[in-house]
Design a protein around this motif. Structure first.
Motif, PDB file in Angstrom:
ATOM      1  N   PHE A 217       0.893  -1.152   0.000  1.00  0.00           N
ATOM      2  CA  PHE A 217       0.000   0.000   0.000  1.00  0.00           C
ATOM      3  C   PHE A 217       0.934   1.205   0.000  1.00  0.00           C
ATOM      4  N   SER A 285      -2.245   9.883  10.483  1.00  0.00           N
ATOM      5  CA  SER A 285      -3.442   9.102  10.174  1.00  0.00           C
ATOM      6  C   SER A 285      -3.817   9.325   8.719  1.00  0.00           C
ATOM      7  N   ALA A 286      -4.059   8.257   7.974  1.00  0.00           N
ATOM      8  CA  ALA A 286      -4.514   8.388   6.584  1.00  0.00           C
ATOM      9  C   ALA A 286      -5.260   7.140   6.175  1.00  0.00           C
ATOM     10  N   GLU A 288      -8.532   6.974   5.600  1.00  0.00           N
ATOM     11  CA  GLU A 288      -9.947   7.276   5.829  1.00  0.00           C
ATOM     12  C   GLU A 288     -10.024   8.588   6.570  1.00  0.00           C
ATOM     13  N   ALA A 289     -11.234   9.173   6.583  1.00  0.00           N
ATOM     14  CA  ALA A 289     -11.416  10.425   7.307  1.00  0.00           C
ATOM     15  C   ALA A 289     -11.129  10.226   8.797  1.00  0.00           C
ATOM     16  N   ASP A 308      -3.374  14.474  10.242  1.00  0.00           N
ATOM     17  CA  ASP A 308      -4.251  13.805   9.276  1.00  0.00           C
ATOM     18  C   ASP A 308      -3.708  14.149   7.890  1.00  0.00           C
ATOM     19  N   ILE A 310      -4.622  13.304   3.514  1.00  0.00           N
ATOM     20  CA  ILE A 310      -5.251  12.473   2.486  1.00  0.00           C
ATOM     21  C   ILE A 310      -4.215  12.171   1.412  1.00  0.00           C
ATOM     22  N   GLY A 311      -4.129  10.886   1.089  1.00  0.00           N
ATOM     23  CA  GLY A 311      -3.275  10.445   0.004  1.00  0.00           C
ATOM     24  C   GLY A 311      -4.073   9.512  -0.862  1.00  0.00           C
ATOM     25  N   ALA A 312      -3.484   9.073  -1.962  1.00  0.00           N
ATOM     26  CA  ALA A 312      -4.149   8.117  -2.836  1.00  0.00           C
ATOM     27  C   ALA A 312      -3.089   7.364  -3.614  1.00  0.00           C
ATOM     28  N   GLU A 314      -3.158   6.710  -6.610  1.00  0.00           N
ATOM     29  CA  GLU A 314      -2.971   7.467  -7.857  1.00  0.00           C
ATOM     30  C   GLU A 314      -1.946   8.586  -7.707  1.00  0.00           C
ATOM     31  N   LEU A 316       0.349   8.603  -5.296  1.00  0.00           N
ATOM     32  CA  LEU A 316       1.446   7.936  -4.611  1.00  0.00           C
ATOM     33  C   LEU A 316       1.444   8.152  -3.093  1.00  0.00           C
ATOM     34  N   HIS A 317       1.285   9.414  -2.654  1.00  0.00           N
ATOM     35  CA  HIS A 317       1.240   9.626  -1.199  1.00  0.00           C
ATOM     36  C   HIS A 317       0.389  10.834  -0.822  1.00  0.00           C
ATOM     37  N   THR A 386      -9.987  12.771  -7.414  1.00  0.00           N
ATOM     38  CA  THR A 386      -9.722  11.648  -6.507  1.00  0.00           C
ATOM     39  C   THR A 386     -10.962  10.809  -6.236  1.00  0.00           C
ATOM     40  N   TYR A 400     -13.280  17.152   4.336  1.00  0.00           N
ATOM     41  CA  TYR A 400     -13.785  15.930   3.687  1.00  0.00           C
ATOM     42  C   TYR A 400     -15.279  15.750   3.946  1.00  0.00           C
ATOM     43  N   ARG A 403     -16.766   9.819  -0.027  1.00  0.00           N
ATOM     44  CA  ARG A 403     -16.443   9.408  -1.389  1.00  0.00           C
ATOM     45  C   ARG A 403     -17.618   9.882  -2.236  1.00  0.00           C
ATOM     46  N   LYS A 497      -9.779   0.460   5.360  1.00  0.00           N
ATOM     47  CA  LYS A 497     -10.909   1.252   4.844  1.00  0.00           C
ATOM     48  C   LYS A 497     -12.210   0.475   4.953  1.00  0.00           C
TER      49      LYS A 497
HETATM   50  C1  3UK Z   1      -9.541   8.125   1.097  1.00  0.00           C
HETATM   51  C2  3UK Z   1      -9.042   9.740   2.953  1.00  0.00           C
HETATM   52  C3  3UK Z   1     -10.335  11.233   4.154  1.00  0.00           C
HETATM   53  C4  3UK Z   1     -10.002   9.074   0.011  1.00  0.00           C
HETATM   54  C5  3UK Z   1      -3.349   6.515   0.733  1.00  0.00           C
HETATM   55  C6  3UK Z   1      -2.074   7.957   2.196  1.00  0.00           C
HETATM   56  O1  3UK Z   1      -5.598   5.853   1.163  1.00  0.00           O
HETATM   57  C7  3UK Z   1      -4.675   5.918   0.346  1.00  0.00           C
HETATM   58  O2  3UK Z   1      -4.802   5.463  -0.954  1.00  0.00           O
HETATM   59  P1  3UK Z   1      -6.004   4.650  -1.610  1.00  0.00           P
HETATM   60  O3  3UK Z   1      -5.784   4.649  -3.068  1.00  0.00           O
HETATM   61  O4  3UK Z   1      -7.330   5.471  -1.271  1.00  0.00           O
HETATM   62  C8  3UK Z   1      -7.480   6.846  -1.580  1.00  0.00           C
HETATM   63  C9  3UK Z   1      -8.785   7.361  -0.997  1.00  0.00           C
HETATM   64  O5  3UK Z   1      -8.843   7.079   0.415  1.00  0.00           O
HETATM   65  N1  3UK Z   1      -8.649   8.802   2.060  1.00  0.00           N
HETATM   66  C10 3UK Z   1      -7.326   8.601   2.216  1.00  0.00           C
HETATM   67  N2  3UK Z   1      -6.848   9.386   3.213  1.00  0.00           N
HETATM   68  C11 3UK Z   1      -7.896  10.111   3.684  1.00  0.00           C
HETATM   69  N3  3UK Z   1     -10.241  10.298   3.187  1.00  0.00           N
HETATM   70  N4  3UK Z   1      -9.274  11.638   4.904  1.00  0.00           N
HETATM   71  C12 3UK Z   1      -8.051  11.100   4.719  1.00  0.00           C
HETATM   72  N5  3UK Z   1      -7.011  11.493   5.482  1.00  0.00           N
HETATM   73  O6  3UK Z   1     -11.276   8.672  -0.399  1.00  0.00           O
HETATM   74  C13 3UK Z   1      -8.961   8.867  -1.090  1.00  0.00           C
HETATM   75  O7  3UK Z   1      -9.413   9.268  -2.359  1.00  0.00           O
HETATM   76  O8  3UK Z   1      -6.153   3.322  -0.955  1.00  0.00           O
HETATM   77  C14 3UK Z   1      -3.279   7.356   1.839  1.00  0.00           C
HETATM   78  C15 3UK Z   1      -0.939   7.735   1.469  1.00  0.00           C
HETATM   79  C16 3UK Z   1      -0.982   6.898   0.373  1.00  0.00           C
HETATM   80  C17 3UK Z   1      -2.194   6.276  -0.002  1.00  0.00           C
HETATM   81  N6  3UK Z   1      -2.192   5.466  -1.072  1.00  0.00           N
END
Ligand code: 3UK
Length: 507
Positions: A217, A285-286, A288-289, A308, A310-312, A314, A316-317, A386, A400, A403, A497
């Protein structure tokens, strides 16, 4: 500001440079039984690279599947593949043969390095996927990778790659639908190391990183491996962590920076007093919300202000975050330096402050889907969508909502499930909860809450009624859960998640 040479191999830039610049004898990766210095890690990486090239016929550009729990050998294999010019495809340990097959096919994988404890499913995949020809096991098995490594040279010069060559393909954890492969360049890996850790985490050489996310991940790959090694710090890699074991490990290793998901922090909060956490400096923390109640309970228990972010996969971080006095409880934060973010309506126009819309981000990393028609749907003029509903306030903080596909529409009202979850979590009898919209003839959808009660709580209709009244006191009454179902656990991905779609289909 982030300028990298046109030709660069990030493994040379991170690992070889660390060795050359005085960290050779420092511990790079630790477990309860092992401690590898930077020089020892480099040596193993080089030997594995020789095995890949000489014994497995790997050439630059080959895609190599990696499978194993968080362990120093996983880290060494990851670096070796990329140092030899290959493309690493890290996979979640819990994936089964069928899911692995989808990845092998989609990413055109020809090679695999896998922990022997997980060989069964990979062998099944291999029988069905003739293109996967070269497989070798580590941490067990006959003719293991470790045996092959012994005779190999400890020197290996990194293959000369372009900063914009793909080096890793991350598969999304898939809360819904088919997993998407996301491609990342050498320079993307350096960019994530030089953004969030510098601006927000302020990590340095003396830090000891620990946490739960799998290396497969990208949250874990960055937080538990790349970020520490980029600054000459130490990474602790542990498998099978529970909240109790993570707290114990923080004390045992005197960890300073912890990465995990909100649900893990909630579970750890009640157990904190039994452990010495004085070494801990930053908790991230990442995934989820982060509910305000989780943040607040953690602060009361530990004195630490949670970061807190948010990463994805897509991106990378992490790309939006806040630390220390910048934190506004309830908001994720602001775009970290290097990234921009805005909120768009359905037509792609920017909306004003305070209006809920689609989150779009732009920065040094971005979404490049592997053979997926969703590329043109989610990337517009360099802006990455995202899939999250967010709003921005007048000060540029991002809040946030849900989704995009988790927004509930009930009797014409737009309701964000996580907001209702947050209100429910404040009830003293509640440990975990998930809120979804379920079909209703009269209202289109109604709000339904799935709740895990705390241990020792009597679960009955009275409690359900009490929770409903409690929620009506704290948020607009039309958002209260008209239906409540108590459960012993909630469906979650390996990354922590909630899988709300599973609760919706269960109806
Ligand atoms: C949700 C958040 C609210 C959000 C990720 C940190 O979670 C990671 O990657 P994923 O591809 O999912 C992405 C989606 O998860 N999300 C992630 N962090 C938060 N929602 N608050 C947050 N702090 O819907 C996002 O679009 O599994 C997280 C670093 C690298 C990661 N790949």
């Amino acid at each position: 500001e982030l300028a990298y040479p046109e030709r660069i191999n990030f493994v040379a830039e991170i690992l070889d440079k660390a060795c050359a610049q005085g960290f050779a004898d420092k511990v790079a990766i630790r477990t309860y039984t092992e401690a590898w210095t930077y020089a020892q890690l480099q040596e193993k990486v080089n030997r594995i690279a020789h095995v890949l090239v000489q014994d497995l016929g790997m050439v630059a550009g080959n895609r190599v599947l990696l499978r194993g729990a968080n362990h120093p050998m996983m880290a060494a294999c990851f670096f070796a593949v990329i140092k030899a010019g290959g493309i690493a495809v890290l996979t979640m340990p819990l994936l089964r043969a069928k899911e692995l097959g989808v990845i092998v096919e989609k990413a055109e994988i020809t090679h695999a390095l896998c922990s022997y404890s997980l060989h069964e499913d990979l062998e099944k995949t291999r029988q069905e996927q003739p293109r996967l020809q070269h497989v070798m096991y580590f941490c067990g098995g006959d003719d293991s990778l470790e045996t092959r490594m012994q005779s190999k040279s400890v020197e290996f010069a990194a293959v000369d790659t372009a900063a914009e060559d793909v080096c890793l393909i991350g598969f999304t954890s898939g809360t819904t639908g088919k997993p998407k492969g996301t491609m990342h360049f050498h320079r993307d890996v350096l960019a994530i190391c030089d953004c969030f850790p510098r601006s927000t985490l302020k990590s340095a050489v003396n830090d000891i990183f620990i946490g739960t996310p799998p290396l497969a991940f990208t949250f874990g790959l960055g937080g538990l491996l790349l970020f520490p090694l980029r600054v000459g710090a130490t990474a602790v890699l542990l498998e099978k962590l529970t909240p109790e074991l993570l707290l114990k490990a923080i004390a045992d290793f005197k960890a300073t920076i912890c990465f995990t998901a909100p649900t893990f922090y909630r579970q750890m909060t009640g157990l904190v007093s039994q452990h010495d956490l004085t070494s801990l400096r930053k908790t991230v923390s990442a995934g989820e919300a982060l509910p305000i109640s989780t943040r607040e309970a953690w602060r009361q228990a530990t004195g630490l202000i949670m970061i807190d972010g948010i990463g994805a996969t897509e991106m990378l971080h992490i790309f939006i975050s806040a630390a220390d006095e910048q934190v506004r409880p309830g908001a994720t934060g602001q775009p970290i330096p290097g990234y921009q973010a805005c909120i768009l309506d359905e037509d792609g126009n920017q909306v004003s402050a305070g209006v809920v819309g689609r989150l779009a981000v732009k920065g040094p990393t971005g979404c490049r889907y592997l053979a997926d028609e969703r590329q043109t749907k989610y990337v517009l003029n360099g802006w990455n969508l995202t899939g999250d509903a967010y709003q921005m306030d007048a000060d540029g903080y991002f809040w946030y909502c849900a989704r995009t596909d988790d927004m509930i529409i009930s009797a014409g009202y737009n309701i964000a499930g996580p907001e209702v979850e947050e209100a429910i979590l404040l009830h003293p009898a509640v440990a975990e909860c998930a809120v979804v919209g379920i079909a209703d003839e009269e209202r289109g959808q109604i709000v339904k809450a799935f709740i895990v009660a705390r241990p020792d709580v009597v679960v009955d209709d009275m409690l359900a009624k009490d929770i409903q009244d409690f929620v009506k006191q704290s948020i607009a009454p039309y958002k209260y859960p008209r239906a409540i179902e108590f459960k012993t656990a909630l469906p979650r991905t390996e990354t922590g998640k909630l899988q709300r779609f599973k609760l919706r289909v269960a109806q």
